[in-house]
Design a protein around this motif. Structure first.
Motif, PDB file in Angstrom:
ATOM      1  N   SER A 113       3.533   1.996   6.345  1.00 59.36           N
ATOM      2  CA  SER A 113       2.447   2.346   7.250  1.00 59.36           C
ATOM      3  C   SER A 113       1.082   2.348   6.564  1.00 59.36           C
ATOM      4  N   GLU A 114       1.065   2.540   5.250  1.00 63.89           N
ATOM      5  CA  GLU A 114      -0.215   2.599   4.553  1.00 63.89           C
ATOM      6  C   GLU A 114      -0.036   2.201   3.098  1.00 63.89           C
ATOM      7  N   VAL A 115      -1.012   1.467   2.570  1.00 60.76           N
ATOM      8  CA  VAL A 115      -1.011   1.084   1.158  1.00 60.76           C
ATOM      9  C   VAL A 115      -2.348   1.498   0.574  1.00 60.76           C
ATOM     10  N   ARG A 116      -2.314   2.222  -0.537  1.00 62.13           N
ATOM     11  CA  ARG A 116      -3.533   2.665  -1.213  1.00 62.13           C
ATOM     12  C   ARG A 116      -3.429   2.379  -2.696  1.00 62.13           C
ATOM     13  N   GLY A 117      -4.567   2.211  -3.308  1.00 65.34           N
ATOM     14  CA  GLY A 117      -4.627   2.092  -4.753  1.00 65.34           C
ATOM     15  C   GLY A 117      -4.188   0.739  -5.260  1.00 65.34           C
ATOM     16  N   GLY A 118      -4.180   0.636  -6.563  1.00 70.60           N
ATOM     17  CA  GLY A 118      -3.821  -0.625  -7.194  1.00 70.60           C
ATOM     18  C   GLY A 118      -4.829  -1.696  -6.799  1.00 70.60           C
ATOM     19  N   ASN A 119      -4.421  -2.925  -6.864  1.00 72.28           N
ATOM     20  CA  ASN A 119      -5.312  -3.996  -6.431  1.00 72.28           C
ATOM     21  C   ASN A 119      -4.669  -4.734  -5.259  1.00 72.28           C
ATOM     22  N   PHE A 120      -4.254  -3.967  -4.262  1.00 74.16           N
ATOM     23  CA  PHE A 120      -3.614  -4.557  -3.085  1.00 74.16           C
ATOM     24  C   PHE A 120      -4.685  -5.081  -2.151  1.00 74.16           C
ATOM     25  N   LYS A 121      -5.101  -6.300  -2.401  1.00 73.58           N
ATOM     26  CA  LYS A 121      -6.093  -6.970  -1.571  1.00 73.58           C
ATOM     27  C   LYS A 121      -5.539  -8.320  -1.168  1.00 73.58           C
ATOM     28  N   LYS A 122      -5.999  -8.795  -0.046  1.00 66.22           N
ATOM     29  CA  LYS A 122      -5.571 -10.109   0.439  1.00 66.22           C
ATOM     30  C   LYS A 122      -6.247 -11.173  -0.396  1.00 66.22           C
ATOM     31  N   ARG A 123      -5.451 -12.054  -0.969  1.00 63.84           N
ATOM     32  CA  ARG A 123      -5.989 -13.201  -1.710  1.00 63.84           C
ATOM     33  C   ARG A 123      -5.810 -14.445  -0.871  1.00 63.84           C
ATOM     34  N   ASN A 124      -6.662 -15.394  -1.079  1.00 65.49           N
ATOM     35  CA  ASN A 124      -6.580 -16.644  -0.346  1.00 65.49           C
ATOM     36  C   ASN A 124      -5.529 -17.542  -0.999  1.00 65.49           C
ATOM     37  N   ILE A 125      -4.353 -17.615  -0.375  1.00 65.58           N
ATOM     38  CA  ILE A 125      -3.264 -18.403  -0.948  1.00 65.58           C
ATOM     39  C   ILE A 125      -2.983 -19.656  -0.144  1.00 65.58           C
TER      40      ILE A 125
END
Length: 126
Positions: A113-125
């Motif tokens: 339901s939720e993701v926080r922290g780390g470098n969880f970002k959408k990358r262009n793949i």
């Protein structure tokens, strides 16, 4: 169920079936509105080739993963369990990768339901 029985009596079986279909569609739309299309999933993967699996996920999806050392309850064999969090749009791609590397991998999937922290970002793949 009570409502569908009443609808079937008043409008016939076809009306009850159509109202059940509308109810199903409405519940899915409400779920998408609440959760959004960008929800996340956690994949837990046990495979004979954990390093190759993680390397391929990293190369193709731009996602990292973690290892957990686990022990089989039946075989007492040691395994590296891979945990990887992805967004819903990457679901089919990670399944493709898993099937390509190890068709017999043990995989469990959880909705997140939720993701926080780390470098969880959408990358262009794409």
């Amino acid at each position: 169920m009570f409502v569908f029985i009443i609808v079937a009596i008043v409008f016939g079986l076809q009306g009850a079936i159509l109202s059940a279909i509308v109810y199903f569609i409405a519940s899915k739309v409400i779920h998408i509105v609440e959760e959004g299309l960008s929800g996340s999933k956690t994949f837990k993967i046990i495979t004979d080739q954990p390093e190759l699996m993680v390397e391929t996920i990293r190369d193709r999806l731009g996602r990292s993963a973690t290892y957990n050392l686990v022990e089989g309850g039946y075989s007492n064999e040691q395994f590296k369990e891979i945990t990887c969090v992805i967004n819903r749009l990457e679901d089919s791609k990670i399944k493709e990768i898993i099937y390509e590397i190890d068709k017999h991998a043990f995989v469990t999937v959880y909705d997140v339901s939720e993701v926080r922290g780390g470098n969880f970002k959408k990358r262009n793949i794409h």
